[in-house]
Design an enzyme around this catalytic site. Structure first.
Site, PDB file in Angstrom:
ATOM      1  N   ASP A  12       0.814  -1.222   0.000  1.00 23.89           N
ATOM      2  CA  ASP A  12       0.000   0.000   0.000  1.00 23.89           C
ATOM      3  C   ASP A  12       0.848   1.274   0.000  1.00 23.89           C
ATOM      4  O   ASP A  12       0.434   2.300   0.546  1.00 23.89           O
ATOM      5  CB  ASP A  12      -0.958   0.030   1.210  1.00 23.89           C
ATOM      6  CG  ASP A  12      -1.744  -1.253   1.338  1.00 23.89           C
ATOM      7  OD1 ASP A  12      -2.236  -1.720   0.298  1.00 23.89           O
ATOM      8  OD2 ASP A  12      -1.855  -1.786   2.447  1.00 23.89           O
ATOM      9  N   LYS A  15       2.133   2.217  -5.222  1.00 23.73           N
ATOM     10  CA  LYS A  15       2.798   1.774  -6.452  1.00 23.73           C
ATOM     11  C   LYS A  15       1.960   2.062  -7.685  1.00 23.73           C
ATOM     12  O   LYS A  15       2.488   2.397  -8.735  1.00 23.73           O
ATOM     13  CB  LYS A  15       3.075   0.261  -6.366  1.00 23.73           C
ATOM     14  CG  LYS A  15       4.095  -0.088  -5.306  1.00 23.73           C
ATOM     15  CD  LYS A  15       4.238  -1.591  -5.138  1.00 23.73           C
ATOM     16  CE  LYS A  15       3.049  -2.247  -4.490  1.00 23.73           C
ATOM     17  NZ  LYS A  15       2.816  -1.942  -3.081  1.00 23.73           N
ATOM     18  N   LYS A  17      -0.120   4.552  -8.361  1.00 23.13           N
ATOM     19  CA  LYS A  17       0.007   5.944  -8.812  1.00 23.13           C
ATOM     20  C   LYS A  17       1.341   6.154  -9.532  1.00 23.13           C
ATOM     21  O   LYS A  17       1.390   6.761 -10.613  1.00 23.13           O
ATOM     22  CB  LYS A  17      -0.089   6.910  -7.621  1.00 23.13           C
ATOM     23  CG  LYS A  17       0.364   8.294  -8.050  1.00 23.13           C
ATOM     24  CD  LYS A  17       0.355   9.381  -7.022  1.00 23.13           C
ATOM     25  CE  LYS A  17       1.206  10.530  -7.555  1.00 23.13           C
ATOM     26  NZ  LYS A  17       1.072  11.775  -6.899  1.00 23.13           N
ATOM     27  N   GLY A  39      -4.171  -4.042  -4.625  1.00 17.52           N
ATOM     28  CA  GLY A  39      -5.156  -3.051  -5.054  1.00 17.52           C
ATOM     29  C   GLY A  39      -4.395  -1.786  -5.403  1.00 17.52           C
ATOM     30  O   GLY A  39      -3.998  -1.037  -4.527  1.00 17.52           O
ATOM     31  N   HIS A  40      -4.120  -1.586  -6.679  1.00 19.82           N
ATOM     32  CA  HIS A  40      -3.327  -0.428  -7.092  1.00 19.82           C
ATOM     33  C   HIS A  40      -4.271   0.700  -7.532  1.00 19.82           C
ATOM     34  O   HIS A  40      -4.977   0.565  -8.523  1.00 19.82           O
ATOM     35  CB  HIS A  40      -2.352  -0.819  -8.199  1.00 19.82           C
ATOM     36  CG  HIS A  40      -1.280  -1.737  -7.704  1.00 19.82           C
ATOM     37  ND1 HIS A  40      -0.346  -2.315  -8.511  1.00 19.82           N
ATOM     38  CD2 HIS A  40      -0.994  -2.165  -6.449  1.00 19.82           C
ATOM     39  CE1 HIS A  40       0.470  -3.065  -7.773  1.00 19.82           C
ATOM     40  NE2 HIS A  40       0.084  -2.993  -6.524  1.00 19.82           N
ATOM     41  N   GLN A 222       2.174  -5.820  -3.322  1.00 21.30           N
ATOM     42  CA  GLN A 222       2.476  -5.938  -1.892  1.00 21.30           C
ATOM     43  C   GLN A 222       3.765  -5.170  -1.586  1.00 21.30           C
ATOM     44  O   GLN A 222       4.098  -4.249  -2.315  1.00 21.30           O
ATOM     45  CB  GLN A 222       2.559  -7.406  -1.428  1.00 21.30           C
ATOM     46  CG  GLN A 222       1.226  -8.136  -1.443  1.00 21.30           C
ATOM     47  CD  GLN A 222       0.846  -8.674  -2.805  1.00 21.30           C
ATOM     48  OE1 GLN A 222       1.640  -9.311  -3.469  1.00 21.30           O
ATOM     49  NE2 GLN A 222      -0.363  -8.411  -3.228  1.00 21.30           N
ATOM     50  N   THR A 237       2.902 -12.528   2.591  1.00 22.20           N
ATOM     51  CA  THR A 237       2.131 -13.109   1.503  1.00 22.20           C
ATOM     52  C   THR A 237       2.895 -14.325   0.970  1.00 22.20           C
ATOM     53  O   THR A 237       3.879 -14.750   1.588  1.00 22.20           O
ATOM     54  CB  THR A 237       1.799 -12.048   0.420  1.00 22.20           C
ATOM     55  OG1 THR A 237       0.862 -12.612  -0.494  1.00 22.20           O
ATOM     56  CG2 THR A 237       3.043 -11.559  -0.321  1.00 22.20           C
TER      57      THR A 237
HETATM   58  P1  IMP Z   1      -2.635 -12.783   1.364  1.00 23.40           P
HETATM   59  O1  IMP Z   1      -1.566 -12.464   0.410  1.00 23.40           O
HETATM   60  O2  IMP Z   1      -3.991 -12.322   0.907  1.00 23.40           O
HETATM   61  O3  IMP Z   1      -2.662 -14.214   1.793  1.00 23.40           O
HETATM   62  O4  IMP Z   1      -2.372 -11.940   2.706  1.00 23.40           O
HETATM   63  C1  IMP Z   1      -1.210 -12.166   3.498  1.00 23.40           C
HETATM   64  C2  IMP Z   1      -0.841 -10.881   4.239  1.00 23.40           C
HETATM   65  O5  IMP Z   1      -0.393  -9.912   3.306  1.00 23.40           O
HETATM   66  C3  IMP Z   1      -2.005 -10.235   4.998  1.00 23.40           C
HETATM   67  O6  IMP Z   1      -1.491  -9.611   6.171  1.00 23.40           O
HETATM   68  C4  IMP Z   1      -2.507  -9.190   4.035  1.00 23.40           C
HETATM   69  O7  IMP Z   1      -3.158  -8.125   4.684  1.00 23.40           O
HETATM   70  C5  IMP Z   1      -1.199  -8.748   3.383  1.00 23.40           C
HETATM   71  N1  IMP Z   1      -1.401  -8.260   2.022  1.00 23.40           N
HETATM   72  C6  IMP Z   1      -1.623  -8.987   0.918  1.00 23.40           C
HETATM   73  N2  IMP Z   1      -1.713  -8.209  -0.167  1.00 23.40           N
HETATM   74  C7  IMP Z   1      -1.535  -6.956   0.253  1.00 23.40           C
HETATM   75  C8  IMP Z   1      -1.480  -5.700  -0.420  1.00 23.40           C
HETATM   76  O8  IMP Z   1      -1.593  -5.595  -1.645  1.00 23.40           O
HETATM   77  N3  IMP Z   1      -1.266  -4.620   0.371  1.00 23.40           N
HETATM   78  C9  IMP Z   1      -1.074  -4.721   1.711  1.00 23.40           C
HETATM   79  N4  IMP Z   1      -1.094  -5.863   2.369  1.00 23.40           N
HETATM   80  C10 IMP Z   1      -1.331  -6.983   1.651  1.00 23.40           C
END
Ligand code: IMP
Length: 422
Positions: A12, A15, A17, A39-40, A222, A237
């Site tokens: 978050d 990236k 933007k 979520g970009h 991420q 992740t």
């Molecule tokens: P997962 O990738 O959905 O399994 O999530 C694993 C961890 O990574 C969790 O703490 C999520 O909140 C975090 N996470 C996954 N994708 C994002 C992202 O795009 N932004 C921020 N945190 C993320």
């Protein structure tokens, strides 16, 4: 050459933007890992767009967007994302390429994600529940289905075999809160839709384009502190979010990588569970969340907030070999009397500026240095010279302490609210 753009914190960082801002310089933008857990957000023409799987170059004319082999894609979500973009008059059929080796997120992967998280109780990761972890597990477990498989006549047989395996696992976890039939209909409709797109041998494509001298931006998802190897394990992740992931996630040589552009926020946020040494569990944390609109672009969850963490930032700079930094959301800290930066950690073993192996289990007390804050609204400023001195001091300090050029400063969500520093 390939330039890499990636997040240096817990995701978050903004990236989307910056990828959108930089794309006019590139012929191709490629995603190399992650999936619709990302979520970009892109803001332009007074509109906001959130991209989950599609690279952020999609709104630029003549920019090819590649979903690489390292990505995991959910057909149903991808279909919706494509349809939303097509509504904007974008020629997505020609500008989007999908690797045949991209792994598919099945409806049962999402169910497994929920079942796994539920079984973990208060030790849950805080997953986005998009099926990311179970899909990567099937990839490394050599059970997965890939985008190219949907072109094969025996896809349904392979699908049914894998679903039977999943159902057994789900049963073992005593999870029953799902309706598979309801999820399968849109899944199969989405496969029909995706069959009409360009599903390609992306490693050949990208290497040919490199030979032709095309400029490629590899867009990370991420953040580095969520990397499966180097993040705050197990609260991470399931992919390599760091620069190494570019080579495996696109099929390119490390020798093809030029710049590594690292993005960080002027403070820190984290969504989901896991260690966060500089977290502010107080009114100030709440104020930063409110001012920075720190709510997940994908899940809407409130993000945890805290001061900038230099040991963590330096770790990410090191792992990725960052060549230049971009600082985001500097405007959010405007108006504070003092701003703090964490320089080192105090643990039962003493003071250190290194990230401990057992960061998820250790009690860490951050040691801060406090600096005079800046009062002006930065979002209205458009040249570095005009920024307040206190803010320039903050930038200089970060550049010195990371030993890295801080090239761009973002002072608001719009494309226009971006200042070149060096
Ligand atoms: P997962 O990738 O959905 O399994 O999530 C694993 C961890 O990574 C969790 O703490 C999520 O909140 C975090 N996470 C996954 N994708 C994002 C992202 O795009 N932004 C921020 N945190 C993320």
């Amino acid at each position: 050459m390939i330039d890499v753009l990636l997040g240096l914190q817990w995701g978050d960082e903004g990236k989307g933007k910056i990828a959108d801002f930089l794309t006019p310089q590139y012929d191709i933008v490629a995603r190399f890992q992650g999936g619709p857990n990302a979520g970009h957000s892109l803001h332009f023409n007074n509109k906001k767009f959130v991209l989950n799987t599609i690279p952020s170059g999609i709104f630029r004319e003549n920019c090819i967007n590649l979903i690489g082999n390292g990505v995991v894609a959910d057909p149903e979500r991808l279909k919706k994302e494509i349809e939303n973009i097509a509504d904007e008059g974008i020629d997505i059929k020609n500008n989007l390429l999908i690797s045949k080796k991209t792994h598919l997120i099945l409806p049962t992967h999402r169910i497994l994600d929920a079942a796994n998280e539920k079984s973990k109780g208060d030790k849950k990761i805080g997953s986005t529940l998009r099926g990311i972890g179970p899909t990567y597990m099937d990839k490394t477990g050599r059970n997965g289905l890939r985008m190219g498989d949907i072109l094969s006549h025996d896809f349904n047989t392979k699908y049914n075999e894998l679903v039977q395996k999943h159902l057994k696992l789900i049963q073992n976890l005593s999870y029953s809160d799902f309706n598979l039939e309801e999820s399968e209909k849109p899944f199969f409709e989405a496969l029909d839709f995706l069959r009409t797109f360009k599903l390609i041998d992306s490693e050949y494509y990208i290497n040919n384009e490199l030979k032709k001298g095309k400029k490629i931006l590899a867009e990370g998802a991420q953040g580095s502190l969520l990397d499966i190897d180097f993040g705050s394990y197990p609260f991470v992740t399931s992919s390599n979010t760091t620069a190494g992931g570019v080579c495996t996630g696109l099929g390119v040589s490390p020798r093809s990588i030029d710049k590594v552009i690292g993005i960080f926020k002027a403070y820190c946020t984290r969504v989901g569970s896991g260690p966060f040494p500089t977290e502010l569990n107080d009114e100030l944390g709440e104020q930063i969340r409110k001012n920075g609109m720190e709510f997940g672009a994908t899940t809407g969850r409130p993000r945890r907030t805290g001061w900038l963490d230099l040991p963590a930032l330096n770790y990410s700079v090191m792992i990725n070999g960052v060549t230049e930094l971009i600082m985001m959301k500097s405007d959010v800290l405007s108006g504070l009397e003092n701003v703090k930066i964490c320089n080192s950690y105090k643990t039962s073993e003493g003071i250190s500026d290194l990230l401990p192996f057992d960061i998820a289990d250790k009690h860490i007390e951050p040691i801060y240095q406090s600096y005079k804050g800046w009062q002006q609204d930065l979002s209205k400023i458009n040249s570095y010279e005009d920024l307040p001195q206190e803010f320039k001091n903050y930038c200089n300090l970060i550049s010195e302490q990371t030993n890295c050029k801080l090239s761009i400063i973002s002072v608001g969500p719009d494309r226009e609210e971006t200042i070149y520093r060096e």
